[in-house]
Design an enzyme around this catalytic site. Sequence first.
Site, PDB file in Angstrom:
ATOM      1  N   GLU A 146       0.714  -1.266  -0.067  1.00  0.00           N
ATOM      2  CA  GLU A 146      -0.009   0.819   0.310  1.00  0.00           C
ATOM      3  C   GLU A 146       0.867   1.277   0.279  1.00  0.00           C
ATOM      4  O   GLU A 146       1.566   1.208   0.860  1.00  0.00           O
ATOM      5  CB  GLU A 146      -0.863  -0.144   0.860  1.00  0.00           C
ATOM      6  CG  GLU A 146      -2.086   1.157   1.041  1.00  0.00           C
ATOM      7  CD  GLU A 146      -2.931   1.271   2.471  1.00  0.00           C
ATOM      8  OE1 GLU A 146      -3.527   1.480   1.927  1.00  0.00           O
ATOM      9  OE2 GLU A 146      -2.143   1.328   3.108  1.00  0.00           O
ATOM     10  N   LYS A 167      -8.971   3.597  -2.053  1.00  0.00           N
ATOM     11  CA  LYS A 167      -9.648   3.084  -1.227  1.00  0.00           C
ATOM     12  C   LYS A 167     -10.956   3.841  -0.728  1.00  0.00           C
ATOM     13  O   LYS A 167     -10.771   4.719  -1.109  1.00  0.00           O
ATOM     14  CB  LYS A 167      -8.218   2.486  -0.313  1.00  0.00           C
ATOM     15  CG  LYS A 167      -8.707   2.407   1.007  1.00  0.00           C
ATOM     16  CD  LYS A 167      -7.173   2.661   2.054  1.00  0.00           C
ATOM     17  CE  LYS A 167      -7.585   2.057   3.555  1.00  0.00           C
ATOM     18  NZ  LYS A 167      -6.894   2.111   4.453  1.00  0.00           N
ATOM     19  N   CYS A 227      -5.054  -2.866   2.751  1.00  0.00           N
ATOM     20  CA  CYS A 227      -5.437  -2.593   4.206  1.00  0.00           C
ATOM     21  C   CYS A 227      -7.011  -2.699   4.864  1.00  0.00           C
ATOM     22  O   CYS A 227      -7.283  -4.225   5.001  1.00  0.00           O
ATOM     23  CB  CYS A 227      -4.730  -1.208   4.644  1.00  0.00           C
ATOM     24  SG  CYS A 227      -3.538  -1.114   6.185  1.00  0.00           S
TER      25      CYS A 227
END
Length: 332
Positions: free
Chosen positions: A48, A130, A164
Amino acid sequence: MSEAHPKFKAAAVQYAPRFLDLSAGLDLAQSLIAEAANDGARLIAFPECWLPGYPFHVWLGPPAWGLQFQQRYFDNSLDLQSEHRERLCEMARENKIFVSMGFSERAGGSLYIAQILIDDCGEVVNSRRKLKPTHVERTVYGEGDGSDLKVFGTALGQLGQMCCWEHLQPLSRYALYAQNEQVHIAAWPSFSLYTGIAHALGPEVNNGASMMYAAEGQCYVIAPCATVSAEMIEMFSPNHEGLLCEGGGYTKIYAPDGQSIGTEIAPHEEGLVYADIDLSMIALAKAAGDPAGHYARADVTCLLLNDQPRRALVSSNDAPTVLDESSLEDGA
């Protein structure tokens, strides 16, 4: 390679980023992509925000202190309309390998936690953001939308990506399971923050999330996890007060039954983790319980997904004659 059930080697990156230096990060990426390809991998996945590094400073001190990094972080984030994106595509094309890169995306005046998937011909398969930045990440990044929860058919199977703690959002996971995801790339920043203080941020919970994703979705999960370098620690001193440690790389690759497969490296070491992927194993795993198929009860629970892009500006040529509530919900 069987056309019905592809078999290939995958690589997951466990390296510290070149923090706040996009050009140096791309140089390192080029070396790692070439190494993976030379070792026979057809897919390489990066952690990430690996370009230009995860902004740990937002977790380590007051916002006023963290602002000293913001301008450099913004300037070294990757613009998808730039030559940097073209360079990534060229790396994939030259090495004939699929590349999943985690990066900080710069778009206009905003930043987003993003991932790009490039095929072995250098073509962009997908670029996503995200869906919801976690906790203090929201002081840096904007949000994605429902169009970012998609699975794409490729020569390597049905590929999807998330970052994540998106893996702790049950409905987001299910949105990808229901699209027959076969290979999932789970990008993580490093498990070296608040060590011994916040168990939820450590390797037990977060590797557990990747493992459960594999078992629950009956898919392969490639989970790259970066390390934190001594140079990064020095950059954040003295304000980090021991809240961020060196290392923290717990890169894993999981099979559709939740089993950890492939090579292993220590959390403080840098390297590539490899595993052989055989998509024929997915049918065996799904025979027991396909969560979006024969093991589902859509008459009791089902997921509503709004997969339309959200736009802040709508042209008058595209706008509906009457702006009603339903048109706004559709992203107009």
